[in-house]
Enzyme design. Structure first.
Site: not given
Length: 512
Positions: A54, A81-82, A168, A170, A226, A368
């Site tokens: 964050g 992180c945060y 991070h 991710e 989509d 996606k």
């Protein structure tokens, strides 16, 4: 229902990427508001919790804090992180502002692998983005990894199942980051890797039928991935209760309208109505330069056209949309979470009120690549499932500056050349997205023996798996040369072609 990993969102633009990485491990993830009561998580059968990053300090006024009871649920918790700073703050440690803010690439040295770093090399390249850091560990925790500026880049309290990392995992910039997340999910939470595309379709079809009943659904079909998958999923669930409307807004790619008509009305036998509103859209965009204003004008006009379509169709109670997770996080914060607005998507937020329709978004929780998997499972052809993303506002956000019919035509022709060469070379299927951008800049060029003074076309070609992080694709020089040569020779009004080599983050994939 598959087991659920909860991701508490504290405002990071990467929260959705965390959720996506979990899904990549075939484990179901769900994003919750940061203050979701622990009782709700227990009720939902959550078997593990991840606290996202964050932008704020844990000590800032109004900083997002979780329900303290989550640490008493008896399930493993991973702070990122945060999130690790929150763990330190809530569990008796100390967080302070770092003298050297860590942003970008860094190096991690693993001191005590434990379950979180099991099977990983001792040193890893990581991605940082933080100003504060832990300066004192909470009782029961030990340091497991260090970085250049922090002795507590990895911490653990194995007895309680609490883990924290200051970087991070991710993002693709972090080496073996997915393995770290998987170690937490499988090795620590004991999650079963049983979330599949088949599960999603079964649940989605059941939910759609329950929500819609015998009502009719109106869906805007653009021909992109989509809306096509949303249409196929809705059609599987409710059949003839679905009516699709294709709006020619004058901002389409070359031959788009004919392509959509041929594919859906003739091949899939879906009730498709085509509305030509091209002159209306272009007229309303005249003289508009600011990208966000363009999006809003396109969105409002889109709704008006749909409202008129309802009369000819005979009415509908639901509006179907192909909204995805990235659309939501870049437009509005999910469930009031403190994420920053990046841009407004024309199909996110507020439209049902204007149209007096109930909203149904069967793909809202998907990324996606998950949508592509669903489309393939539903039997859509490769040219639809693997078609590159195209923004709802179309070429309206790829013409920089004011929009005119002449500029749209230049861009449409340039983009057609790009797509043709990407297909011919085979690179179309290897990259995430490739498109041309019209720049309102004129430069001197030479055509034949004559001096020209014409516009510049920029090429944006990126690699990605989730549209949340991306890097520019390194096409062979001969392919780029041919694209440039054809555009400058075949498209009247263009004197120069340039290549965009920005990554995301910090730049967006689209130019505006």
């Amino acid at each position: 229902m598959a087991q659920t990993i909860a991701v508490l969102d504290f405002g990071s633009q990467l929260t959705q990427v965390i959720a996506r990485r979990i899904r990549e491990s075939q484990i179901y993830s769900k994003i919750y508001h940061f203050a979701t009561p622990a009782a709700k998580l227990r009720e939902d059968g959550v078997i593990g919790i991840i606290l996202s990053g964050g932008p704020q300090s844990v000590y800032a006024k109004g900083a997002p804090h979780p329900d303290a009871e989550i640490f008493k649920l008896g399930v493993p918790v991973l702070g990122i992180c945060y999130g690790v700073q929150l763990m330190g703050h809530f569990l008796g440690g100390t967080v302070a502002n770092s003298k050297a803010r860590e942003y970008g690439h860094g190096h991690l040295t693993i001191k005590k692998p434990g379950k979180l770093f099991a099977g990983l090399p001792k040193k890893l390249r990581i991605w940082n983005s933080h100003g504060d850091k832990l300066t004192k560990l909470p009782p029961g925790f030990v340091a497991t990894a260090v970085s250049e500026n922090s002795p507590f880049s990895g911490i653990a309290d194995p007895k309680r199942g609490f883990y924290g990392i200051q970087f991070h995992p991710e993002v693709f910039h972090t080496e073996r980051g997915v393995d770290i997340i998987r170690n937490f999910l499988v090795g620590i939470c004991g999650a079963q890797q049983d979330w599949t595309t088949k599960d999603f379709i079964a649940h989605a079809v059941a939910d759609i039928r329950e929500k819609v009943g015998k009502s009719r659904v109106l869906l805007g079909l653009s021909g992109g991935v989509d809306s096509s998958v949303a249409a196929a999923l809705l059609h599987k669930a409710i059949g003839k209760q679905l009516t699709c409307v294709f709006v020619d807004n004058g901002l389409l790619r070359k031959g788009e309208r004919e392509y959509v008509e041929a594919l859906y009305a003739r091949n899939f036998k879906i009730d498709l109505r085509v509305v030509d509103a091209s002159k209306l859209f272009v007229k309303r965009l005249k003289g508009v330069v600011e990208p966000e204003t363009k999006r809003k004008i396109i969105g409002r006009t889109f709704v008006e056209v749909f409202e008129k379509s309802l009369k000819s169709i005979g009415g509908a109670e639901f509006l179907g949309q192909g909204t995805l997770y990235p659309d939501v996080i870049e437009s509005v914060s999910i469930q009031g979470n403190p994420a920053s607005l990046i841009k407004t998507h024309h199909n996110v937020g507020g439209l049902p009120e204007r149209m007096k329709l109930k909203l149904i978004e069967p793909l809202r929780e998907l990324f996606k690549d998950e949508v592509r998997q669903v489309g393939a499972a539903l039997g859509l052809p490769k040219e639809v499932v693997w078609r590159q993303p195209f923004p709802g506002p179309g070429l309206g956000v790829r013409v920089m500056g004011d929009i005119t019919a002449d500029k749209l035509e230049i861009l449409r022709n340039a983009d057609a050349v790009l797509q043709d060469e990407m297909m011919t070379s085979g690179w179309y299927w290897k990259v995430w997205q490739s498109f041309a951008v019209f720049l309102p800049v004129k430069t001197v060029g030479v055509f034949g023996d004559e001096r020209t003074y014409d516009y510049v076309i920029a090429l944006r070609i990126v690699e990605s798996t989730d549209a949340m992080t991306a890097d520019w694709a390194k096409l062979p020089y001969d392919v780029l040369q041919k694209i440039s040569s054809r555009i400058t020779n075949e498209v009247r009004g263009v004197s120069r072609v340039v290549l965009d080599i920005s990554s995301k983050p910090p730049a967006t994939i689209e130019w505006e």
